[in-house]
Design an enzyme around this catalytic site. Sequence first.
Site, PDB file in Angstrom:
ATOM      1  N   HIS A  17       2.741  -2.842   3.962  1.00 46.73           N
ATOM      2  CA  HIS A  17       3.432  -1.611   4.347  1.00 46.73           C
ATOM      3  C   HIS A  17       2.454  -0.711   5.087  1.00 46.73           C
ATOM      4  O   HIS A  17       1.266  -1.017   5.206  1.00 46.73           O
ATOM      5  CB  HIS A  17       4.031  -0.894   3.129  1.00 46.73           C
ATOM      6  CG  HIS A  17       3.032  -0.187   2.264  1.00 46.73           C
ATOM      7  ND1 HIS A  17       3.294   0.998   1.631  1.00 46.73           N
ATOM      8  CD2 HIS A  17       1.758  -0.490   1.917  1.00 46.73           C
ATOM      9  CE1 HIS A  17       2.253   1.384   0.927  1.00 46.73           C
ATOM     10  NE2 HIS A  17       1.299   0.501   1.076  1.00 46.73           N
ATOM     11  N   CYS A  20      -4.094   4.232   5.006  1.00 50.88           N
ATOM     12  CA  CYS A  20      -2.761   3.710   4.683  1.00 50.88           C
ATOM     13  C   CYS A  20      -1.780   3.894   5.842  1.00 50.88           C
ATOM     14  O   CYS A  20      -0.688   3.338   5.823  1.00 50.88           O
ATOM     15  CB  CYS A  20      -2.218   4.376   3.424  1.00 50.88           C
ATOM     16  SG  CYS A  20      -3.166   3.959   1.949  1.00 50.88           S
ATOM     17  N   HIS A  60      -1.064  -2.796   6.101  1.00 48.95           N
ATOM     18  CA  HIS A  60      -2.039  -3.248   5.109  1.00 48.95           C
ATOM     19  C   HIS A  60      -1.243  -3.791   3.928  1.00 48.95           C
ATOM     20  O   HIS A  60      -0.053  -3.507   3.789  1.00 48.95           O
ATOM     21  CB  HIS A  60      -2.996  -2.124   4.688  1.00 48.95           C
ATOM     22  CG  HIS A  60      -2.343  -1.018   3.932  1.00 48.95           C
ATOM     23  ND1 HIS A  60      -1.609  -0.024   4.541  1.00 48.95           N
ATOM     24  CD2 HIS A  60      -2.297  -0.750   2.601  1.00 48.95           C
ATOM     25  CE1 HIS A  60      -1.154   0.810   3.632  1.00 48.95           C
ATOM     26  NE2 HIS A  60      -1.554   0.393   2.437  1.00 48.95           N
ATOM     27  N   HIS A 119      -0.860  -5.212  -0.363  1.00 51.92           N
ATOM     28  CA  HIS A 119      -1.207  -5.006  -1.769  1.00 51.92           C
ATOM     29  C   HIS A 119      -0.728  -6.191  -2.596  1.00 51.92           C
ATOM     30  O   HIS A 119       0.260  -6.849  -2.259  1.00 51.92           O
ATOM     31  CB  HIS A 119      -0.553  -3.741  -2.327  1.00 51.92           C
ATOM     32  CG  HIS A 119      -1.022  -2.490  -1.688  1.00 51.92           C
ATOM     33  ND1 HIS A 119      -2.270  -1.944  -1.939  1.00 51.92           N
ATOM     34  CD2 HIS A 119      -0.423  -1.663  -0.798  1.00 51.92           C
ATOM     35  CE1 HIS A 119      -2.400  -0.832  -1.240  1.00 51.92           C
ATOM     36  NE2 HIS A 119      -1.297  -0.641  -0.522  1.00 51.92           N
ATOM     37  N   ASP A 159       8.658  -9.930  -2.035  1.00 50.99           N
ATOM     38  CA  ASP A 159       7.453 -10.744  -2.026  1.00 50.99           C
ATOM     39  C   ASP A 159       7.174 -11.313  -0.635  1.00 50.99           C
ATOM     40  O   ASP A 159       8.061 -11.889   0.000  1.00 50.99           O
ATOM     41  CB  ASP A 159       7.585 -11.896  -3.027  1.00 50.99           C
ATOM     42  CG  ASP A 159       6.268 -12.631  -3.237  1.00 50.99           C
ATOM     43  OD1 ASP A 159       5.197 -11.985  -3.186  1.00 50.99           O
ATOM     44  OD2 ASP A 159       6.310 -13.862  -3.449  1.00 50.99           O
ATOM     45  N   HIS A 160       5.948 -11.108  -0.177  1.00 46.98           N
ATOM     46  CA  HIS A 160       5.489 -11.538   1.146  1.00 46.98           C
ATOM     47  C   HIS A 160       6.354 -10.952   2.268  1.00 46.98           C
ATOM     48  O   HIS A 160       6.656 -11.611   3.246  1.00 46.98           O
ATOM     49  CB  HIS A 160       5.418 -13.069   1.230  1.00 46.98           C
ATOM     50  CG  HIS A 160       4.263 -13.614   0.464  1.00 46.98           C
ATOM     51  ND1 HIS A 160       4.332 -13.847  -0.891  1.00 46.98           N
ATOM     52  CD2 HIS A 160       3.004 -13.935   0.842  1.00 46.98           C
ATOM     53  CE1 HIS A 160       3.169 -14.307  -1.306  1.00 46.98           C
ATOM     54  NE2 HIS A 160       2.340 -14.364  -0.283  1.00 46.98           N
ATOM     55  N   GLU A 215       0.004  -0.540  -7.550  1.00 52.44           N
ATOM     56  CA  GLU A 215      -0.287  -0.855  -6.152  1.00 52.44           C
ATOM     57  C   GLU A 215      -1.679  -1.476  -6.050  1.00 52.44           C
ATOM     58  O   GLU A 215      -1.910  -2.378  -5.256  1.00 52.44           O
ATOM     59  CB  GLU A 215      -0.203   0.421  -5.320  1.00 52.44           C
ATOM     60  CG  GLU A 215      -0.354   0.186  -3.839  1.00 52.44           C
ATOM     61  CD  GLU A 215      -0.221   1.478  -3.056  1.00 52.44           C
ATOM     62  OE1 GLU A 215       0.762   1.598  -2.303  1.00 52.44           O
ATOM     63  OE2 GLU A 215      -1.104   2.343  -3.191  1.00 52.44           O
TER      64      GLU A 215
END
Length: 139
Positions: A14, A33, A39, A41, A79-80, A128
């Site tokens: 995100h 960010c 980037h 997490h 996810d991903h 996070e």
Amino acid sequence: MVYVSRLEHFNAAHKLHNPNWSLAKNKEVFGPCANTNWHGHNYELIVTVKGKPDPDTGFVIDLKKLSTLIREHIIKKVDHKNLNMDVAFMEGKLASTENLVMEFWNILNPLIPRISSSAQLHSLKLYETPRNFVEYFGE
């Protein structure tokens, strides 16, 4: 009252970016960010339900069913993925951990009664990073 928790994991990218602000203001407020190239997490989601144990099973909730519910309705969708671009329930929202956990609540809260007649969603904790997390109680 007994509190039962399930931990699930997902990876997602995100960026924090307010489209009403200049690039300079976004960088000032969000720092790295706000990276235009995103980037990622390694998120940890802890779902806690509360209730009284069923006299026949001793369970507040069947954790296998809870895990399946979380994976089907949350993890599979994030996810991903890029939270800003790929996740329908985040469309038009700033992809902060705070907003993300509230959306998770909105999805899970009405689904818990499908798998338990007595358990209620109590809280969501979303990590996070190992040092940054939010907790939400549906308030």
